[in-house]
Design an enzyme around this catalytic site. Structure first.
Site, PDB file in Angstrom:
ATOM      1  N   ARG A  43       8.635 -12.337   5.378  1.00  0.00           N
ATOM      2  CA  ARG A  43       8.228 -12.201   6.787  1.00  0.00           C
ATOM      3  C   ARG A  43       6.950 -12.982   7.077  1.00  0.00           C
ATOM      4  O   ARG A  43       5.967 -12.901   6.324  1.00  0.00           O
ATOM      5  CB  ARG A  43       7.980 -10.714   7.106  1.00  0.00           C
ATOM      6  N   HIS A  98       3.839  -3.901   0.715  1.00  0.00           N
ATOM      7  CA  HIS A  98       3.413  -3.835   2.115  1.00  0.00           C
ATOM      8  C   HIS A  98       4.568  -3.677   3.094  1.00  0.00           C
ATOM      9  O   HIS A  98       4.472  -2.908   4.052  1.00  0.00           O
ATOM     10  CB  HIS A  98       2.633  -5.111   2.430  1.00  0.00           C
ATOM     11  N   HIS A 155       1.538  -7.564   0.063  1.00  0.00           N
ATOM     12  CA  HIS A 155       0.427  -8.189   0.795  1.00  0.00           C
ATOM     13  C   HIS A 155      -0.599  -8.648  -0.233  1.00  0.00           C
ATOM     14  O   HIS A 155      -0.940  -7.892  -1.151  1.00  0.00           O
ATOM     15  CB  HIS A 155      -0.197  -7.178   1.767  1.00  0.00           C
ATOM     16  N   ARG A 188       2.578 -15.378   2.537  1.00  0.00           N
ATOM     17  CA  ARG A 188       2.201 -14.278   1.641  1.00  0.00           C
ATOM     18  C   ARG A 188       2.825 -14.310   0.259  1.00  0.00           C
ATOM     19  O   ARG A 188       2.201 -13.919  -0.715  1.00  0.00           O
ATOM     20  CB  ARG A 188       2.619 -12.958   2.294  1.00  0.00           C
ATOM     21  N   GLU A 241      -3.122 -16.123  10.951  1.00  0.00           N
ATOM     22  CA  GLU A 241      -2.803 -15.537   9.648  1.00  0.00           C
ATOM     23  C   GLU A 241      -1.942 -16.514   8.854  1.00  0.00           C
ATOM     24  O   GLU A 241      -1.496 -17.532   9.383  1.00  0.00           O
ATOM     25  CB  GLU A 241      -2.079 -14.195   9.832  1.00  0.00           C
TER      26      GLU A 241
HETATM   27  P1  FAD Z   1       6.753   3.169  11.623  1.00  0.00           P
HETATM   28  O1  FAD Z   1       5.679   2.755  12.508  1.00  0.00           O
HETATM   29  O2  FAD Z   1       6.460   3.261  10.180  1.00  0.00           O
HETATM   30  O3  FAD Z   1       7.295   4.577  12.128  1.00  0.00           O
HETATM   31  C1  FAD Z   1       8.245   5.285  11.369  1.00  0.00           C
HETATM   32  C2  FAD Z   1       8.382   6.657  11.966  1.00  0.00           C
HETATM   33  O4  FAD Z   1       9.503   7.328  11.390  1.00  0.00           O
HETATM   34  C3  FAD Z   1       7.191   7.568  11.703  1.00  0.00           C
HETATM   35  O5  FAD Z   1       6.936   8.276  12.877  1.00  0.00           O
HETATM   36  C4  FAD Z   1       7.698   8.502  10.610  1.00  0.00           C
HETATM   37  O6  FAD Z   1       7.051   9.743  10.567  1.00  0.00           O
HETATM   38  C5  FAD Z   1       9.134   8.648  11.042  1.00  0.00           C
HETATM   39  N1  FAD Z   1      10.066   9.092  10.001  1.00  0.00           N
HETATM   40  C6  FAD Z   1      10.321   8.519   8.806  1.00  0.00           C
HETATM   41  N2  FAD Z   1      11.276   9.224   8.165  1.00  0.00           N
HETATM   42  C7  FAD Z   1      11.633  10.253   8.974  1.00  0.00           C
HETATM   43  C8  FAD Z   1      12.552  11.330   8.869  1.00  0.00           C
HETATM   44  N3  FAD Z   1      13.309  11.532   7.784  1.00  0.00           N
HETATM   45  N4  FAD Z   1      12.655  12.209   9.901  1.00  0.00           N
HETATM   46  C9  FAD Z   1      11.874  12.077  11.012  1.00  0.00           C
HETATM   47  N5  FAD Z   1      10.974  11.075  11.146  1.00  0.00           N
HETATM   48  C10 FAD Z   1      10.866  10.175  10.150  1.00  0.00           C
HETATM   49  N6  FAD Z   1       2.901  -5.716  11.237  1.00  0.00           N
HETATM   50  C11 FAD Z   1       2.539  -6.612  12.178  1.00  0.00           C
HETATM   51  O7  FAD Z   1       3.397  -7.202  12.841  1.00  0.00           O
HETATM   52  N7  FAD Z   1       1.211  -6.836  12.410  1.00  0.00           N
HETATM   53  C12 FAD Z   1       0.221  -6.215  11.728  1.00  0.00           C
HETATM   54  O8  FAD Z   1      -0.949  -6.432  11.988  1.00  0.00           O
HETATM   55  C13 FAD Z   1       0.588  -5.287  10.721  1.00  0.00           C
HETATM   56  N8  FAD Z   1      -0.361  -4.667   9.976  1.00  0.00           N
HETATM   57  C14 FAD Z   1       0.026  -3.711   9.090  1.00  0.00           C
HETATM   58  C15 FAD Z   1      -0.948  -3.005   8.400  1.00  0.00           C
HETATM   59  C16 FAD Z   1      -0.594  -1.969   7.534  1.00  0.00           C
HETATM   60  C17 FAD Z   1      -1.653  -1.214   6.792  1.00  0.00           C
HETATM   61  C18 FAD Z   1       0.778  -1.655   7.363  1.00  0.00           C
HETATM   62  C19 FAD Z   1       1.190  -0.546   6.453  1.00  0.00           C
HETATM   63  C20 FAD Z   1       1.753  -2.395   8.015  1.00  0.00           C
HETATM   64  C21 FAD Z   1       1.397  -3.407   8.880  1.00  0.00           C
HETATM   65  N9  FAD Z   1       2.352  -4.137   9.575  1.00  0.00           N
HETATM   66  C22 FAD Z   1       1.965  -5.056  10.520  1.00  0.00           C
HETATM   67  C23 FAD Z   1       3.754  -3.771   9.509  1.00  0.00           C
HETATM   68  C24 FAD Z   1       4.081  -2.901  10.737  1.00  0.00           C
HETATM   69  O9  FAD Z   1       2.983  -2.063  11.002  1.00  0.00           O
HETATM   70  C25 FAD Z   1       5.314  -2.064  10.534  1.00  0.00           C
HETATM   71  O10 FAD Z   1       6.355  -2.849  10.034  1.00  0.00           O
HETATM   72  C26 FAD Z   1       5.749  -1.457  11.855  1.00  0.00           C
HETATM   73  O11 FAD Z   1       4.680  -0.750  12.422  1.00  0.00           O
HETATM   74  C27 FAD Z   1       6.934  -0.549  11.638  1.00  0.00           C
HETATM   75  O12 FAD Z   1       7.184   0.123  12.836  1.00  0.00           O
HETATM   76  P2  FAD Z   1       8.394   1.149  12.881  1.00  0.00           P
HETATM   77  O13 FAD Z   1       8.399   1.739  14.237  1.00  0.00           O
HETATM   78  O14 FAD Z   1       9.617   0.479  12.398  1.00  0.00           O
HETATM   79  O15 FAD Z   1       8.035   2.244  11.778  1.00  0.00           O
HETATM   80  C1  SIN Z   2      -2.502  -8.026   8.237  1.00  0.00           C
HETATM   81  O1  SIN Z   2      -3.272  -7.737   9.140  1.00  0.00           O
HETATM   82  O2  SIN Z   2      -2.796  -8.757   7.297  1.00  0.00           O
HETATM   83  C2  SIN Z   2      -1.138  -7.446   8.262  1.00  0.00           C
HETATM   84  C3  SIN Z   2      -0.306  -8.204   9.182  1.00  0.00           C
HETATM   85  C4  SIN Z   2       1.149  -7.984   8.908  1.00  0.00           C
HETATM   86  O3  SIN Z   2       1.530  -7.276   8.003  1.00  0.00           O
HETATM   87  O4  SIN Z   2       1.938  -8.603   9.639  1.00  0.00           O
END
Ligand code: FAD
Ligand code: SIN
Length: 536
Positions: free
Chosen positions: A385, A350, A243, A289, A114
């Protein structure tokens, strides 16, 4: 209703679930509160994969340097080294939990490439990596007897010793300390009290603050706003990652088209069909990005077009279907056949690179309060990032935080205190729900129009005026009516919007994701922007 645990985790994405498993293995009684269905999280939608040094042709130093280059001078180098070097061990644990990363025909693991990566180093499960990780972690949590996962519980605010003292309770306030939190039970419509010496915020990102985002509806910045209201330090909020390639539609929906598609040779083309990225950066379509998103923005402004094109037609349908089944299906839903048609794409909000400031063990500056995942700002990402470093950061930091929490719990006396219940007296249900939906729309559009990819001091000033008016209105509504999820989220979103604007106004330079036409140059020294609530 009052509950007591050793650790309360807010959020069931990769950060919350990984931390829960580790904390429970260390003997702690753990509750995970999550505001919707258990799998609903940014994690579940992650496509490209998780970066880590796993191939013979790669090494830690290259991954460190790629991360530092993308971060444009603002990364904490020691944190970068720690996370990169501990990555492979955490990947092995994911595999042990059942994550079946895609393999090549010869049995080696398949690695995506990437933007900003000098090597192929991104492990993936086709283009559904997040779903595979989320499923494996949920299974691990379900089978652990010391973990309770509570769905449809919406955390509202942290309870600290200082807040209790201000309300006349007899508590010591030598240091600011978390004591638990309040959470709204969506099914019973009652507010529950959770008492715990450790609260771990894993609430993810803030995508919903912008009109167009790749993030699902949970991404309303709740944990970040809660930490800010409790007095925690917040860092680099202006560093919002757009993104470059979300699928353009005539609605507000923006489905991600993974950067891994460009890693397989896709080319960005402007309205005239010309490949343009090498005009902006020698790395072309695989530049970091921030550079690609600004280039697209510039091409769209120059031509007046509503999107640019992504061309991956050099591959045939079978190849694309096998490698990118989710993206292929999404495109088909919109009448696009990737093997024959160029895909219309636009940048979309993103990822939040800033967040609640933590040390390299997930500790915030409030005793007992930890943050992990997208809500936290560890110093890994700096001003931009590197792709796929987010999932990596979450698993490494969850592991480190679990060790820090184990030590912390040994240093404190058992809490045991009965915390005050939530009171909303004789408040009524909100009567003007149209006010909420209107404010919701105005907030998202203001942030998109004035605090987007290219900023100016005038636009930021304009945004600040509008957002502070919304803040006053939402604040009044919050104190006058019973709480409900959409009000809680709006209150948090407007707080987050104000923090992004404040960070953007503090940074009088252009660096990484923050580009201000009135301060186009980078200052010689990179300095974090820090915000802390002035009065609690
Ligand atoms: P999340 O996975 O967002 O989880 C947050 C949790 O908190 C959820 O369960 C939500 O319901 C809960 N929550 C929020 N507020 C409250 C509240 N007030 N009370 C109770 N629960 C609450 N990153 C990569 O490294 N590689 C990738 O390929 C990649 N692809 C991506 C593709 C997309 C479409 C997106 C949107 C992001 C992508 N990212 C990627 C970024 C990455 O997915 C996220 O940064 C990461 O998953 C965040 O994980 P997290 O556990 O911090 O939060
Ligand atoms: C992507 O697959 O392009 C998202 C990866 C990321 O947000 O790190």
């Amino acid at each position: 209703m009052q509950y007591q645990y050793d650790v309360v985790i807010v959020g069931s994405g990769i950060a919350g679930l990984s931390f829960a498993v580790k904390a429970a293995e260390a003997g702690q009684r753990v509750a995970i509160l999550t505001k919707k269905d258990r799998a609903e999280s940014n994690t579940n939608y992650a496509q490209g994969g998780i970066s880590a040094v796993t191939s013979d042709s790669d090494d830690f130093e290259l991954h460190v340097q790629d991360t530092l280059t993308a971060g444009d001078g603002l990364c904490q180098e020691a944190v970068v080294r720690t996370i990169v070097e501990e990555g492979p061990e955490r990947i092995r644990e994911l595999i042990d939990l059942g994550v079946a990363f895609t393999q090549l025909d010869d049995g080696r693991v398949s690695l995506h490439r990437e933007g900003g990566h000098s090597k192929r180093r991104i492990l993936h499960v086709k283009d559904l990596t997040g779903r595979a990780i989320e499923t494996a972690l949920l299974h691990a949590v379900d089978t652990h007897e010391r973990i309770e996962l509570k769905e449809h519980l919406h955390a509202i605010d942290l309870i600290t010793n200082r807040k209790l003292a201000m309300n006349g309770f007899d508590v010591t306030v030598d240091r600011l300390r978390v004591m638990g939190l309040y959470a709204y039970n969506v099914q019973t419509q009652a507010v529950e009290t959770y008492s715990a010496p450790v609260v771990m915020l894993c609430t993810g990102g803030v995508g919903q603050v912008y009109l167009y985002s790749t993030n699902p509806s949970i991404a309303t910045g709740d944990g970040l706003a809660m930490a800010y209201r409790a007095g925690a330090e917040i860092r680099n909020m202006e560093c919002i990652q757009f993104h470059p390639t979300a699928l353009f539609t005539n609605t507000e929906e923006r489905v991600l088209i993974s950067e891994a598609v460009r890693g397989e040779g896709a080319t960005l083309r402007n309205a005239n069909g010309e490949a343009f990225m090498t005009n902006y950066d020698a790395r072309g379509d695989l530049a970091p990005r921030d550079i690609v998103a600004r280039a697209i923005d510039s091409e769209m402004k120059r031509s007046g077009a509503r999107h640019v094109w992504l061309d991956i037609t050099q591959h045939d349908a079978d190849y694309l279907q096998e490698r990118f089944p989710f993206i292929d299906e999404t495109c088909r839903r919109f009448g696009i056949n990737m093997a024959d048609d160029w895909i219309p794409v636009v940048p979309a909000m993103h990822y939040l690179c800033g967040g609640v400031k933590t040390d390299c063990n997930g500790a915030t500056d409030i005793d007992g309060l930890y943050a992990c995942g997208e809500v936290a700002c560890t110093g890994l990402h700096g001003a931009n990032r590197l792709a796929s470093n987010s999932l990596l950061e979450a698993v490494v930091m969850a592991h480190r935080a679990s060790q820090a929490v184990e030590s912390y719990l040994k240093t404190i006396k058992p809490n045991g205190a009965q915390l005050p219940s939530w009171t909303d007296g004789d408040l009524q249900q909100g009567d003007e729900r149209v006010v909420l939906s209107h404010n919701w729309d105005e907030l998202k559009r203001t942030m998109w129009d004035y605090v987007g990819i290219v900023r100016s001091s005038k636009r930021l000033e304009r945004a600040r005026t509008r957002i502070s008016t919304l803040q006053r209105e939402i604040h009044d509504y919050y104190w006058n009516f019973k709480v409900e999820p959409s009000l809680l989220e709006l209150r948090n979103m407007v707080e987050v919007a104000a923090l992004v604007i404040e960070g953007a106004m503090q940074r009088r330079e252009s660096r990484g994701l923050h580009y201000n036409i009135d301060f186009p140059r980078k200052l010689p020294t990179a300095v974090d922007t820090i915000t802390r609530r002035k009065s609690i």
